[in-house]
Design an enzyme around this catalytic site. Structure first.
Site, PDB file in Angstrom:
ATOM      1  N   LYS A 107       0.815  -1.218   0.000  1.00 11.29           N
ATOM      2  CA  LYS A 107       0.000   0.000   0.000  1.00 11.29           C
ATOM      3  C   LYS A 107       0.850   1.270   0.000  1.00 11.29           C
ATOM      4  O   LYS A 107       0.435   2.300  -0.504  1.00 11.29           O
ATOM      5  CB  LYS A 107      -0.947  -0.001   1.212  1.00 11.29           C
ATOM      6  N   GLU A 130      -9.476   6.200   3.209  1.00 12.99           N
ATOM      7  CA  GLU A 130     -10.301   5.153   3.801  1.00 12.99           C
ATOM      8  C   GLU A 130      -9.391   3.955   4.044  1.00 12.99           C
ATOM      9  O   GLU A 130      -8.342   3.841   3.401  1.00 12.99           O
ATOM     10  CB  GLU A 130     -11.432   4.755   2.846  1.00 12.99           C
ATOM     11  N   SER A 144       1.631  -9.735  -0.714  1.00 13.04           N
ATOM     12  CA  SER A 144       1.320  -8.300  -0.661  1.00 13.04           C
ATOM     13  C   SER A 144       1.596  -7.656   0.690  1.00 13.04           C
ATOM     14  O   SER A 144       1.782  -6.451   0.776  1.00 13.04           O
ATOM     15  CB  SER A 144      -0.140  -8.075  -1.059  1.00 13.04           C
TER      16      SER A 144
HETATM   17  C1  LIG Z   1      -1.637  -6.851   2.706  1.00 13.04           C
HETATM   18  C2  LIG Z   1      -2.796  -6.561   1.825  1.00 13.04           C
HETATM   19  N1  LIG Z   1      -2.939  -7.245   0.679  1.00 13.04           N
HETATM   20  C3  LIG Z   1      -3.973  -7.028  -0.154  1.00 13.04           C
HETATM   21  C4  LIG Z   1      -4.947  -6.085   0.141  1.00 13.04           C
HETATM   22  C5  LIG Z   1      -6.088  -5.926  -0.800  1.00 13.04           C
HETATM   23  O1  LIG Z   1      -6.068  -4.725  -1.497  1.00 13.04           O
HETATM   24  P1  LIG Z   1      -5.740  -4.672  -3.028  1.00 13.04           P
HETATM   25  O2  LIG Z   1      -6.646  -5.639  -3.719  1.00 13.04           O
HETATM   26  O3  LIG Z   1      -6.026  -3.258  -3.396  1.00 13.04           O
HETATM   27  O4  LIG Z   1      -4.305  -5.022  -3.214  1.00 13.04           O
HETATM   28  C6  LIG Z   1      -4.847  -5.337   1.322  1.00 13.04           C
HETATM   29  C7  LIG Z   1      -5.854  -4.328   1.655  1.00 13.04           C
HETATM   30  O5  LIG Z   1      -5.875  -3.713   2.665  1.00 13.04           O
HETATM   31  C8  LIG Z   1      -3.737  -5.580   2.182  1.00 13.04           C
HETATM   32  O6  LIG Z   1      -3.583  -4.904   3.327  1.00 13.04           O
END
Ligand SMILES: Cc1ncc(COP(=O)(O)O)c(C=O)c1O
Length: 406
Positions: free
Chosen positions: A96, A118, A388
């Site tokens: 993020k 948000e 992620s």
């Molecule tokens: C670690 C992590 N992975 C994935 C996501 C999902 O978001 P996005 O689909 O925008 O990557 C989030 C959302 O808060 C997150 O904190």
């Protein structure tokens, strides 16, 4: 992979990805979105802006994040070799920050000292609060009270970083409702406020801005695979909430026809239960509609009312999905599947034990798909999973789900 031909450029000038995307907002926001589009385009063309962004990515965020070979996991599964793109190692613990930093720099460039955001899992809130602290901006984060309860460490982090966390008590008290309140705030304070949106959704130009700042994930990973492994992966896998980490990974591989792109939605308690956040997988509830200013796949009832969603991971618990994913799916360039809460929790534990990595519950959905898929593939095949984020924020939830002695 399909051989459908794709237009060279999405979105088009009006922010459409095929039939998805666009701008569905109150009239008062149109000038602000035009101003944002112009500022974004001029920033991209400004070597000083991009140089500063890249410098901070290297010296503050810690990029490039590495790719890690999951040796034990690959061996145990006995099929494809699994590599992890380590966004969990980025400052603040998730992808993020790539977008939050880029948008905070844009806010500064536009002379807007007040930023609002948000958050669902709290990762975007923490990333926004961090970037705001770094640049001396005033930060206010809307967060559903259900998410506040399940992501307590991140709420405290945001406060430590100087942000105000505003609890949202309406609707399901999760991400959808937090976005509603942020949009309301923006409409009322559009003159001096920058809306720092956290995923590849919302009205144009947000999905494009978020893709641009997140595409560093795929650009780095693609080069690292070539340099360190000597070939591109056969499959790229990412979890899909709003879709920012997935689009960030997929974008660099878009023209590599031999690379399959797989997005994993939250299957919650299973598709038949209706208790999930699988916009694409549930033909009864997921169909095109408009939510939060963009046209995409939306979970809705027969009257078009937005459905409540469920996922063990707050960051995937959202009724719509970024418009580019709906487009990539229509074009059969990307494919979407689901992992249930149970599968994600099992993958979470497996990665902890076998690789010494505590993944975010969101990312665990992508790991779950790799665990299903690897044994069906030959040993010389390669899967790249976007890890992620890290799972420290999820420990309360995991203890609640599987107990302290797991
Ligand atoms: C670690 C992590 N992975 C994935 C996501 C999902 O978001 P996005 O689909 O925008 O990557 C989030 C959302 O808060 C997150 O904190």
């Amino acid at each position: 992979m399909s051989d459908h031909s794709m237009p060279a450029q999405v979105p088009d000038a009006r922010g459409y990805y095929g039939e998805y995307g666009g701008r569905f907002v109150p009239e008062t926001l149109m000038p602000a979105l035009d101003e944002l589009t112009e500022s974004f385009q001029s920033a991209l063309a400004d070597p000083d802006f991009m140089g500063r962004y890249e410098h901070l990515q290297a010296t503050y965020v810690g990029r490039p994040t590495p790719i890690t070979y999951a040796a034990q996991l690959s061996k145990t599964l006995g099929g494809a070799q699994i590599y992890l793109k380590r966004e969990d190692l980025a400052h603040t613990g998730a992808h993020k920050i790539n977008n939050a930093l880029g948008q905070a720099l844009l806010a500064e460039r536009m002379g807007k000292r007040r930023v609002i955001a948000e958050t669902g899992a709290g990762q975007h809130g923490v990333a926004s609060a961090t970037a705001a602290a770094l640049l001396g901006l005033d930060c206010h984060v809307y967060m559903g009270s259900v998410d506040i309860a399940r992501q307590r460490p991140n709420v405290f982090r945001m406060k430590l970083l100087g942000a105000e966390v505003i609890p949202v008590e309406s609707g399901s008290k999760t991400l959808k409702d937090a976005i509603n309140e942020a949009i309301r705030d923006w409409v009322a304070n559009v003159e001096d406020t920058f809306y720092l949106l956290g995923s590849a959704l919302g009205p144009h130009p947000y999905p494009l801005i978020v893709r641009t700042f997140q595409s560093v994930i795929g650009i780095e990973a693609r080069q690292q695979m070539l340099d360190e492994v000597g070939q591109l992966p056969d499959v790229c896998i990412a979890c899909v909430g709003g879709g920012s980490n997935a689009i960030g990974l997929f974008h660099a591989f878009r023209d590599d026809d031999a690379v399959d792109l797989i997005g994993v939605e939250a299957g919650g308690l299973g598709i038949p239960s209706g208790e999930h956040a699988a916009r694409f997988a549930d033909p009864n509830l997921g169909r095109p509609g408009v939510l939060h200013g963009t046209r995409s796949f939306v979970l809705q009832d027969a009257d078009g009312q937005i459905r409540e969603t469920h996922s063990v991971s707050a960051g995937l618990d959202y009724a719509s999905v970024g418009p580019e994913h709906a487009y990539l799916r229509d074009m059969e360039r990307a494919f979407y599947t689901t992992a249930t809460d149970e599968e994600a929790l099992a993958a979470f534990q497996t990665l902890c034990r076998q690789e010494g990595i505590i993944p975010a519950l969101e990312s665990s959905h992508a790991v779950a798909e790799a665990i299903k898929r690897a044994p069906t593939m030959p040993k010389d095949a390669i899967i790249l999973v976007n890890l992620s984020g890290r799972g420290d924020k999820d420990l309360d939830t995991v203890i609640h789900e599987i107990g302290e002695d797991a």
